[in-house]
Design a protein around this motif. Structure first.
Motif, PDB file in Angstrom:
ATOM      1  N   LEU A  52       0.820  -1.204   0.000  1.00  0.00           N
ATOM      2  CA  LEU A  52       0.000   0.000   0.000  1.00  0.00           C
ATOM      3  C   LEU A  52       0.858   1.259   0.000  1.00  0.00           C
ATOM      4  N   SER A  53       2.115   1.130   0.346  1.00  0.00           N
ATOM      5  CA  SER A  53       3.032   2.264   0.349  1.00  0.00           C
ATOM      6  C   SER A  53       3.700   2.376  -1.013  1.00  0.00           C
ATOM      7  N   TRP A  54       3.855   3.588  -1.474  1.00  0.00           N
ATOM      8  CA  TRP A  54       4.541   3.814  -2.737  1.00  0.00           C
ATOM      9  C   TRP A  54       5.165   5.201  -2.734  1.00  0.00           C
ATOM     10  N   SER A  55       6.134   5.377  -3.617  1.00  0.00           N
ATOM     11  CA  SER A  55       6.743   6.693  -3.783  1.00  0.00           C
ATOM     12  C   SER A  55       7.264   6.828  -5.208  1.00  0.00           C
ATOM     13  N   TYR A  56       7.279   8.059  -5.663  1.00  0.00           N
ATOM     14  CA  TYR A  56       7.803   8.406  -6.975  1.00  0.00           C
ATOM     15  C   TYR A  56       8.697   9.632  -6.803  1.00  0.00           C
ATOM     16  N   ALA A  57       9.734   9.706  -7.607  1.00  0.00           N
ATOM     17  CA  ALA A  57      10.602  10.880  -7.604  1.00  0.00           C
ATOM     18  C   ALA A  57      10.854  11.285  -9.051  1.00  0.00           C
ATOM     19  N   LEU A  58      10.752  12.560  -9.292  1.00  0.00           N
ATOM     20  CA  LEU A  58      10.973  13.099 -10.634  1.00  0.00           C
ATOM     21  C   LEU A  58      12.013  14.202 -10.533  1.00  0.00           C
ATOM     22  N   GLN A  59      13.205  13.942 -11.095  1.00  0.00           N
ATOM     23  CA  GLN A  59      14.254  14.946 -11.099  1.00  0.00           C
ATOM     24  C   GLN A  59      13.991  15.924 -12.233  1.00  0.00           C
ATOM     25  N   LEU A  60      14.121  17.210 -11.916  1.00  0.00           N
ATOM     26  CA  LEU A  60      13.770  18.258 -12.871  1.00  0.00           C
ATOM     27  C   LEU A  60      14.941  19.210 -13.098  1.00  0.00           C
ATOM     28  N   PRO A  61      15.160  19.608 -14.331  1.00  0.00           N
ATOM     29  CA  PRO A  61      16.193  20.613 -14.593  1.00  0.00           C
ATOM     30  C   PRO A  61      15.655  22.001 -14.247  1.00  0.00           C
ATOM     31  N   HIS A  62      16.539  22.942 -14.110  1.00  0.00           N
ATOM     32  CA  HIS A  62      16.104  24.327 -13.866  1.00  0.00           C
ATOM     33  C   HIS A  62      15.643  24.904 -15.201  1.00  0.00           C
ATOM     34  N   ASP A  63      14.385  24.630 -15.511  1.00  0.00           N
ATOM     35  CA  ASP A  63      13.793  24.996 -16.794  1.00  0.00           C
ATOM     36  C   ASP A  63      12.382  25.481 -16.499  1.00  0.00           C
TER      37      ASP A  63
END
Length: 149
Positions: A9-20
């Motif tokens: 039931l636990s989940w996580s997502y990570a999205l790395q973003l450029p300085h844009d």
């Protein structure tokens, strides 16, 4: 009979973003997709507002990359977090200021309402200042939680 373990039931997502300047919009679209995939679309309006304000703050006040993190450890709850490279904590987010409302800017001001909105709309919020051993700074992680109450 199928069972689901609590860890499923636990989940996580990570999205790395450029300085844009397009990065906050891409992150919001990703957030909507993730919430729909986890049957949490009912959290989208609040979660998107929280993410938008935290992402915009990172984009406007830092020069490096930043990251959106989405985390759910319990049903109908979501933590929206944004990491950036600047360790400075914005006014109203430090532990010593917890519970102290952020001053609302004058009506004719063009900005300055973002973190006020986060505090007003989130169930809880906070910050972690990250330090790397031997490094002068590691950035910070601002977070806000929302869910069905």
């Amino acid at each position: 009979m199928a069972t689901v373990s609590p860890s499923a039931l636990s989940w996580s997502y990570a999205l790395q973003l450029p300085h844009d300047p397009r990065a906050p919009g891409i992150a919001r679209a990703t957030l909507r997709t993730v919430l729909a995939a986890h049957d949490l679309a009912h959290l989208t309006p609040t979660a998107e507002l929280l993410a938008s304000e935290l992402l915009t703050n990172a984009h406007l006040h830092t020069r490096g990359p930043y990251m959106l993190r989405l985390l759910s450890n319990e049903p109908d709850r979501l933590r929206v977090a944004v990491w950036d490279t600047d360790p400075r904590v914005p006014p109203g987010f430090s532990t010593s200021e917890k519970g102290t409302p952020i001053a609302v800017p004058p009506d004719d001001a063009e900005g300055g309402r973002g973190l006020h909105l986060v505090q007003a709309c989130a169930d809880s919020w906070g910050v972690s200042v990250l330090r790397e051993p031997g490094a002068p700074k590691g950035g910070k992680l601002l977070w806000a939680e929302c869910g069905r109450t």
